[in-house]
Design a protein around this motif. Structure first.
Motif, short mmCIF file in Angstrom:
data_model
loop_
_atom_site.label_atom_id
_atom_site.label_comp_id
_atom_site.label_asym_id
_atom_site.label_seq_id
_atom_site.Cartn_x
_atom_site.Cartn_y
_atom_site.Cartn_z
N MET A 252 0.29 -5.27 -28.29
CA MET A 252 -0.52 -6.03 -27.59
C MET A 252 -0.38 -6.49 -26.24
SD MET A 252 -1.73 -8.39 -30.89
CE MET A 252 -2.81 -9.32 -29.70
N GLY A 253 0.95 -6.48 -25.80
CA GLY A 253 1.32 -6.66 -24.56
C GLY A 253 0.59 -5.83 -23.24
N TYR A 254 0.01 -4.79 -23.90
CA TYR A 254 -0.52 -3.72 -22.78
C TYR A 254 -1.98 -3.73 -22.97
CZ TYR A 254 4.38 -2.16 -22.52
OH TYR A 254 5.53 -1.84 -22.31
N LEU B 124 -2.05 -1.68 -17.72
CA LEU B 124 -1.59 -3.20 -17.17
C LEU B 124 -0.36 -3.57 -18.10
CD1 LEU B 124 -1.56 -5.44 -15.56
CD2 LEU B 124 -3.35 -6.59 -16.93
N SER B 125 0.86 -3.67 -17.62
CA SER B 125 1.97 -3.62 -18.70
C SER B 125 2.94 -4.82 -18.03
CB SER B 125 2.56 -2.52 -18.86
OG SER B 125 3.24 -2.19 -17.78
N PRO B 126 3.77 -5.55 -18.66
CA PRO B 126 4.58 -6.37 -18.10
C PRO B 126 5.65 -5.36 -17.14
CG PRO B 126 4.82 -6.77 -20.37
CD PRO B 126 3.85 -5.33 -20.03
N SER B 127 5.81 -4.33 -17.22
CA SER B 127 6.43 -3.47 -16.18
C SER B 127 5.71 -3.27 -14.75
CB SER B 127 7.19 -2.14 -16.72
OG SER B 127 6.05 -1.34 -17.27
N GLY B 128 4.50 -3.36 -14.74
CA GLY B 128 3.53 -2.99 -13.78
C GLY B 128 2.09 -2.52 -14.10
N LEU B 129 1.53 -2.36 -13.01
CA LEU B 129 0.12 -1.92 -13.26
C LEU B 129 0.10 -0.66 -12.57
CD1 LEU B 129 -3.07 -2.44 -13.65
CD2 LEU B 129 -3.08 -3.24 -11.24
N TYR B 130 -0.42 0.57 -13.60
CA TYR B 130 -0.30 1.77 -13.24
C TYR B 130 -1.64 2.55 -13.34
CZ TYR B 130 4.63 0.53 -13.77
OH TYR B 130 5.78 0.09 -14.03
N ASN C 200 1.27 -16.02 -15.56
CA ASN C 200 -0.08 -15.85 -15.50
C ASN C 200 -0.76 -14.57 -14.52
OD1 ASN C 200 -0.45 -18.47 -16.86
ND2 ASN C 200 -0.01 -19.63 -15.19
N GLU C 201 0.31 -14.09 -14.02
CA GLU C 201 -0.51 -12.92 -13.15
C GLU C 201 -1.08 -11.90 -13.96
OE1 GLU C 201 0.91 -10.34 -9.59
OE2 GLU C 201 2.68 -11.25 -10.67
N ILE C 202 -0.51 -11.58 -15.18
CA ILE C 202 -1.07 -10.61 -15.94
C ILE C 202 -2.49 -10.94 -16.27
CG2 ILE C 202 -1.02 -9.81 -18.31
CD1 ILE C 202 1.90 -9.13 -18.00
N PHE C 203 -2.64 -12.18 -16.72
CA PHE C 203 -4.13 -12.71 -16.92
C PHE C 203 -4.91 -12.69 -15.77
CE2 PHE C 203 -1.07 -14.92 -19.80
CZ PHE C 203 -1.54 -14.52 -21.01
N ASP C 204 -4.68 -12.91 -14.65
CA ASP C 204 -5.26 -13.00 -13.43
C ASP C 204 -5.71 -11.40 -13.13
OD1 ASP C 204 -6.21 -13.98 -10.95
OD2 ASP C 204 -5.15 -12.84 -9.91
N ILE C 205 -4.53 -10.39 -13.09
CA ILE C 205 -5.01 -9.03 -12.94
C ILE C 205 -5.99 -8.41 -14.07
CG2 ILE C 205 -4.07 -6.72 -12.74
CD1 ILE C 205 -1.67 -8.16 -11.64
#
Length: 308
Positions: free
Chosen positions: A162-164, A188-194, A292-297
């Motif tokens: 679910m983190g992805y 979109l993952s904790p390691s980056g946006l690809y 919060n950056e993950i949610f924003d992206i």
């Protein structure tokens, strides 16, 4: 390797006809081993293909099963599923958030074009019948091979949890493009946006000056991927951390090849079996994302993404 609609058959790799006798088949195998052995100047990837081809047709039982499954025999294998999406066992573990239909655009195009190619008034009982697919023009087989590649990548990403979050078949029209420009996957993952490109060129692939090379590689896949990334990045107001190109395991000598920065973007070439580790650990040079950056992206992409 040999399950791809685009790749050469085991007989093609060995340089014989499907009707050849066992003695001739064995002689051809030994000849191809000598021709392709890396110690005598051969290609390591092709050498592996020759060995794999012999595993598939080197015994009577294996050859009979291969012929039935790949359209070289009159009677198809009753349990063979053709080039359909494989059935998935029930799994209650949380999956990655997924949007869009992986491989859907190319599946639909393939079904339309294979019927047009067969001709008006011709009924196709099974558009995925191996003998039919094998006889189709290369551009149709490539359409199906790419759909299968996208579906296979989607299955890998879905298992990451679910983190992805992943978007499939995202429209990314570029100026002067072909009209079907898209990003196969955005992850979109904790390691980056690809941005992820899933491909199957039907044979070994190499790298030269930041671009893919190989007999079956058309155009400039890396440059095209980066151009489409920029289109979506501007539309969504996001910044991609890197680009990932996924190929079948058998088509790469190394599981992961770091291409470095290509036009300012970190790019890696990955065998599908290594994709999970790459997405978890991150592409070299990519910036990790947290809080919060993950949610924003994710919100920005949800608002900007359009599917083909």
């Amino acid at each position: 390797m040999f399950d791809s609609p685009l790749s050469a058959s085991a007989y093609d790799v060995l340089g014989v006809e499907p009707t050849t006798d066992e003695d001739s088949l064995r002689r051809a195998y030994r000849l191809r081993l000598r021709q392709t052995h890396p110690d005598t100047g051969g290609d390591a990837a092709v050498f592996v293909q020759v060995q794999r081809a012999w595993e598939l047709v080197g015994t009577s039982a294996a050859r009979a099963a291969y012929d039935r499954g790949h359209g070289f025999a009159d009677a198809p294998a009753p349990e063979w599923a053709g080039w359909r999406a494989p059935a998935r066992p029930a799994d209650t573990r949380p999956k990655a958030r997924s949007h869009g239909q992986p491989g859907g655009w190319r599946r639909e195009r393939y079904l339309t074009l294979i019927r047009e190619w067969a001709g008006r008034g011709v009924t196709i009982d099974d558009p995925y019948d191996p003998a039919l697919v094998r006889s189709a023009p290369r551009d149709l087989r490539r359409m199906l091979a790419d759909a299968l590649a996208e579906e296979a990548t989607a299955r890998v990403v879905s298992e990451l949890g679910m983190g992805y979050t992943v978007w499939h078949d995202v429209a990314a029209p570029v100026r002067g493009g072909t009209g079907d420009d898209k990003l196969d996957h955005i992850v979109l993952s904790p390691s980056g946006l690809y941005a992820v490109l899933s491909e199957d060129f039907g044979g070994p692939v190499g790298v030269r000056r930041g671009e893919l090379t190989g007999d079956g590689v058309p155009g400039t896949p890396v440059a095209d991927l980066l151009a489409r990334m920029r289109v979506l990045a501007r539309a969504a107001g996001v910044r991609f951390g890197g680009a990932v190109i996924v190929l079948p395991d058998d088509d790469l000598v190394q599981a992961v090849t770091d291409l470095g920065r290509v036009r300012g973007t970190p790019v890696v070439l990955v065998a599908r079996g290594a994709l999970s580790n790459v997405l978890r650990q991150g592409v070299p040079g990519a910036r990790s994302i947290g809080g919060n950056e993950i949610f924003d992206i994710r919100t920005r992409l949800q608002q900007a993404v359009r599917f083909v």
